[in-house]
Design a protein around this motif. Sequence first.
Motif, PDB file in Angstrom:
ATOM      1  N   LYS A 173      26.447  55.902 -99.679  1.00 35.67           N
ATOM      2  CA  LYS A 173      26.016  56.792 -98.612  1.00 35.67           C
ATOM      3  C   LYS A 173      26.557  58.190 -98.862  1.00 35.67           C
ATOM      4  O   LYS A 173      27.692  58.377 -99.294  1.00 35.67           O
ATOM      5  CB  LYS A 173      26.491  56.280 -97.255  1.00 35.67           C
ATOM      6  CG  LYS A 173      25.820  54.980 -96.839  1.00 35.67           C
ATOM      7  CD  LYS A 173      26.254  54.582 -95.444  1.00 35.67           C
ATOM      8  CE  LYS A 173      25.558  53.307 -94.990  1.00 35.67           C
ATOM      9  NZ  LYS A 173      25.970  52.901 -93.615  1.00 35.67           N
ATOM     10  N   GLU A 174      25.734  59.158 -98.584  1.00 35.77           N
ATOM     11  CA  GLU A 174      26.128  60.550 -98.786  1.00 35.77           C
ATOM     12  C   GLU A 174      27.143  60.953 -97.727  1.00 35.77           C
ATOM     13  O   GLU A 174      27.036  60.573 -96.559  1.00 35.77           O
ATOM     14  CB  GLU A 174      24.899  61.452 -98.701  1.00 35.77           C
ATOM     15  CG  GLU A 174      25.206  62.918 -98.967  1.00 35.77           C
ATOM     16  CD  GLU A 174      23.976  63.784 -98.819  1.00 35.77           C
ATOM     17  OE1 GLU A 174      24.081  65.009 -99.006  1.00 35.77           O
ATOM     18  OE2 GLU A 174      22.903  63.227 -98.527  1.00 35.77           O
ATOM     19  N   ASN A 175      28.162  61.667 -98.182  1.00 33.33           N
ATOM     20  CA  ASN A 175      29.180  62.163 -97.275  1.00 33.33           C
ATOM     21  C   ASN A 175      28.601  63.303 -96.437  1.00 33.33           C
ATOM     22  O   ASN A 175      28.173  64.335 -96.966  1.00 33.33           O
ATOM     23  CB  ASN A 175      30.398  62.646 -98.059  1.00 33.33           C
ATOM     24  CG  ASN A 175      31.549  63.026 -97.159  1.00 33.33           C
ATOM     25  OD1 ASN A 175      31.528  62.764 -95.957  1.00 33.33           O
ATOM     26  ND2 ASN A 175      32.570  63.649 -97.736  1.00 33.33           N
ATOM     27  N   LYS A 176      28.553  63.097 -95.131  1.00 29.74           N
ATOM     28  CA  LYS A 176      27.940  64.067 -94.231  1.00 29.74           C
ATOM     29  C   LYS A 176      28.947  65.030 -93.613  1.00 29.74           C
ATOM     30  O   LYS A 176      28.615  65.750 -92.682  1.00 29.74           O
ATOM     31  CB  LYS A 176      27.194  63.333 -93.112  1.00 29.74           C
ATOM     32  CG  LYS A 176      25.958  62.585 -93.587  1.00 29.74           C
ATOM     33  CD  LYS A 176      24.905  63.547 -94.132  1.00 29.74           C
ATOM     34  CE  LYS A 176      23.633  62.834 -94.526  1.00 29.74           C
ATOM     35  NZ  LYS A 176      22.599  63.762 -95.011  1.00 29.74           N
ATOM     36  N   THR A 177      30.171  65.033 -94.091  1.00 31.51           N
ATOM     37  CA  THR A 177      31.173  65.956 -93.576  1.00 31.51           C
ATOM     38  C   THR A 177      31.148  67.248 -94.382  1.00 31.51           C
ATOM     39  O   THR A 177      30.917  67.245 -95.598  1.00 31.51           O
ATOM     40  CB  THR A 177      32.573  65.336 -93.648  1.00 31.51           C
ATOM     41  OG1 THR A 177      32.885  65.030 -95.015  1.00 31.51           O
ATOM     42  CG2 THR A 177      32.622  64.050 -92.827  1.00 31.51           C
ATOM     43  N   TRP A 473      18.527  63.428 -89.527  1.00 33.01           N
ATOM     44  CA  TRP A 473      19.352  64.192 -90.468  1.00 33.01           C
ATOM     45  C   TRP A 473      20.286  63.295 -91.262  1.00 33.01           C
ATOM     46  O   TRP A 473      20.717  63.660 -92.370  1.00 33.01           O
ATOM     47  CB  TRP A 473      20.159  65.253 -89.720  1.00 33.01           C
ATOM     48  CG  TRP A 473      21.278  64.706 -88.890  1.00 33.01           C
ATOM     49  CD1 TRP A 473      21.217  64.213 -87.636  1.00 33.01           C
ATOM     50  CD2 TRP A 473      22.647  64.602 -89.284  1.00 33.01           C
ATOM     51  NE1 TRP A 473      22.445  63.803 -87.211  1.00 33.01           N
ATOM     52  CE2 TRP A 473      23.352  64.032 -88.200  1.00 33.01           C
ATOM     53  CE3 TRP A 473      23.358  64.929 -90.439  1.00 33.01           C
ATOM     54  CZ2 TRP A 473      24.720  63.777 -88.254  1.00 33.01           C
ATOM     55  CZ3 TRP A 473      24.714  64.681 -90.487  1.00 33.01           C
ATOM     56  CH2 TRP A 473      25.387  64.116 -89.400  1.00 33.01           C
ATOM     57  N   HIS A 474      20.590  62.101 -90.758  1.00 32.48           N
ATOM     58  CA  HIS A 474      21.453  61.184 -91.507  1.00 32.48           C
ATOM     59  C   HIS A 474      20.783  60.739 -92.806  1.00 32.48           C
ATOM     60  O   HIS A 474      21.475  60.479 -93.803  1.00 32.48           O
ATOM     61  CB  HIS A 474      21.788  59.967 -90.651  1.00 32.48           C
ATOM     62  CG  HIS A 474      22.703  60.265 -89.515  1.00 32.48           C
ATOM     63  ND1 HIS A 474      24.067  60.427 -89.665  1.00 32.48           N
ATOM     64  CD2 HIS A 474      22.468  60.443 -88.183  1.00 32.48           C
ATOM     65  CE1 HIS A 474      24.624  60.688 -88.496  1.00 32.48           C
ATOM     66  NE2 HIS A 474      23.675  60.705 -87.576  1.00 32.48           N
ATOM     67  N   ASP A 475      19.460  60.627 -92.801  1.00 28.34           N
ATOM     68  CA  ASP A 475      18.738  60.168 -93.979  1.00 28.34           C
ATOM     69  C   ASP A 475      18.250  61.304 -94.859  1.00 28.34           C
ATOM     70  O   ASP A 475      17.660  61.048 -95.915  1.00 28.34           O
ATOM     71  CB  ASP A 475      17.526  59.321 -93.548  1.00 28.34           C
ATOM     72  CG  ASP A 475      17.942  58.123 -92.708  1.00 28.34           C
ATOM     73  OD1 ASP A 475      19.051  57.607 -92.942  1.00 28.34           O
ATOM     74  OD2 ASP A 475      17.164  57.712 -91.823  1.00 28.34           O
ATOM     75  N   ASN A 478      21.449  66.115 -98.785  1.00 26.96           N
ATOM     76  CA  ASN A 478      21.958  67.491 -98.858  1.00 26.96           C
ATOM     77  C   ASN A 478      21.881  68.223 -97.521  1.00 26.96           C
ATOM     78  O   ASN A 478      21.827  69.454 -97.496  1.00 26.96           O
ATOM     79  CB  ASN A 478      21.188  68.289 -99.927  1.00 26.96           C
ATOM     80  CG  ASN A 478      21.227  67.631-101.282  1.00 26.96           C
ATOM     81  OD1 ASN A 478      22.243  67.055-101.676  1.00 26.96           O
ATOM     82  ND2 ASN A 478      20.125  67.693-102.015  1.00 26.96           N
ATOM     83  N   GLN A 480      23.847  68.644 -93.867  1.00 24.78           N
ATOM     84  CA  GLN A 480      25.072  68.395 -93.119  1.00 24.78           C
ATOM     85  C   GLN A 480      25.065  69.257 -91.865  1.00 24.78           C
ATOM     86  O   GLN A 480      24.643  70.417 -91.912  1.00 24.78           O
ATOM     87  CB  GLN A 480      26.315  68.712 -93.966  1.00 24.78           C
ATOM     88  CG  GLN A 480      26.410  67.888 -95.238  1.00 24.78           C
ATOM     89  CD  GLN A 480      27.484  68.392 -96.179  1.00 24.78           C
ATOM     90  OE1 GLN A 480      27.982  69.506 -96.013  1.00 24.78           O
ATOM     91  NE2 GLN A 480      27.834  67.586 -97.156  1.00 24.78           N
TER      92      GLN A 480
END
Length: 519
Positions: A173-177, A473-475, A478, A480
């Motif tokens: 999973k992409e880091n969304k921070t 936006w979670h999916d 790039n 955040q």
Amino acid sequence: MSRTSADLTALRAPPAAGAEAEATATNSTLSVLANGGPKKANGEKETDGEKAKPPNKAGKQKASQAKPIGDAVGKEAGKKLTNAELKIRAKADKAAKRAQAKEGKSEAVLPDLSSPRKVDTAPEGKRNNSSGGGPGTPALKAHHKQTTSISRNIPMRPTSQPQIVEPAPQPEKENKTVALFGHLYSQPRRTTIGGAGKDVHPAVLALGLQMSNYVVCGSNARCVSMLLVFKRVIESYVTPPKNSLPRHLTSHLSSQIEYLVSCRPLSVSMGNAIRWLKVEINNVDPDTDETEAKEGLCDAIDNFIREKITAADQLIATSAAEKIQDGDVILTFAKSSIVQKSLVEAFRNGKKFRVIVVDSRPLFEGMHLARALAGLGLQVQYSLTHAIAHTIKDASKVFLGAHAMMSNGRLYSRVGTAIVAMMAKESDVPVIVCCEGVKFTDKVALDSIVANEVAPPDELVTQGEHRTALTAWHDSPNLQLLNLMYDVTPAEYISMVVTEFGSLPPSSVPVVHRLSTNT
């Protein structure tokens, strides 16, 4: 001796039809006796009795002659067996039993899989007659032994092992921070009472959820609500045996504070109030009666709220209202309780002025302020921060609330305040900050990156039936979202700070804080 004679007598009888296996076993036993006993294994020593008495030559001669078994047994029956011969015979019997037991195990483990079983289509009576007896006769036993002895050397069919299918690797999973503010992402904000400690008071549980959902919002409102809840905690507190109230009550309040922090970080005013309350608890005499000590603490909390917040707000509102003149256009940002009281006080004093409320997402606090002021009869203009460059041209003064005043004179307030102050400074409009002394801190802030509060990013997504680009936006790779709660306004953008101690420049904030706290 009697047992040996009985065995010999049984051997004299002619063998029964179909008992070939038993006769073969008896013949092998006599052969062993004639040869002088079973051969010794490598390394096995002979006993003294065996060395002294060599094997009988007459026995060897009888075994070598091809005579009927009945005649050989008859000759042996007339002779008395010696102890050595009895011993040899006993060993032979034991060896035969071991071989038979081992053969039985191999039959149970290795079934006959070499050839398909032959089905006898003859009638049941003929089958019994051909075998030489009825069901369960020795002939059937010999037949079973014969078939199982053949299948003993057949290897077992290898069992097919189930193939272990490894699960397909899941994509990371992409880091969304946001990396720049990564140190501010701690544990997610608590939105339920699940997992709360058993020592947490029910009133504290309710307050934590209210703060998390912005039902109780604002620095003063959160501080007053917290102190009132702590008052209820103290009233229901009972000192455990072998403990003193000052020591145990402090640790009991710590569990309440931890729960509130998990719901939302504490404000500066809340932190100052907690430190003051702990000092009051530590100053309680251990010899004081528990009921009297709790009443004293509750009275101290009431006095703190009355002096530090209620009376301070009234003094600040009166002083700030005097700064408003007829015909002024007061611009304010978001919603501050002390700014609202100041505007209402000036309006009740007969001042005629207009108010511009600048607001921002996602809380839209200024909307509540604009509705409240319009309900009183004031002329209110409402706009968002993207229009600040146009609305600031009409303003004559800017009134701002404060979350905290730092020791270096900088203002720590709702995010967007720095933009408004900067535009006011650019337009040569004075900026007046209304702040209570309980919000002063000895900390220094140079930017809004090191210390801040990050709210859930989902609050920035518009909630409704219509889907937007930020809905999923979670999916979206790039992408955040950053939802900061506060920013820092430099001291050079601030013209005056109105407190209960009077109006002072931002540079005097650390001096007033030191004098007010006696440190």
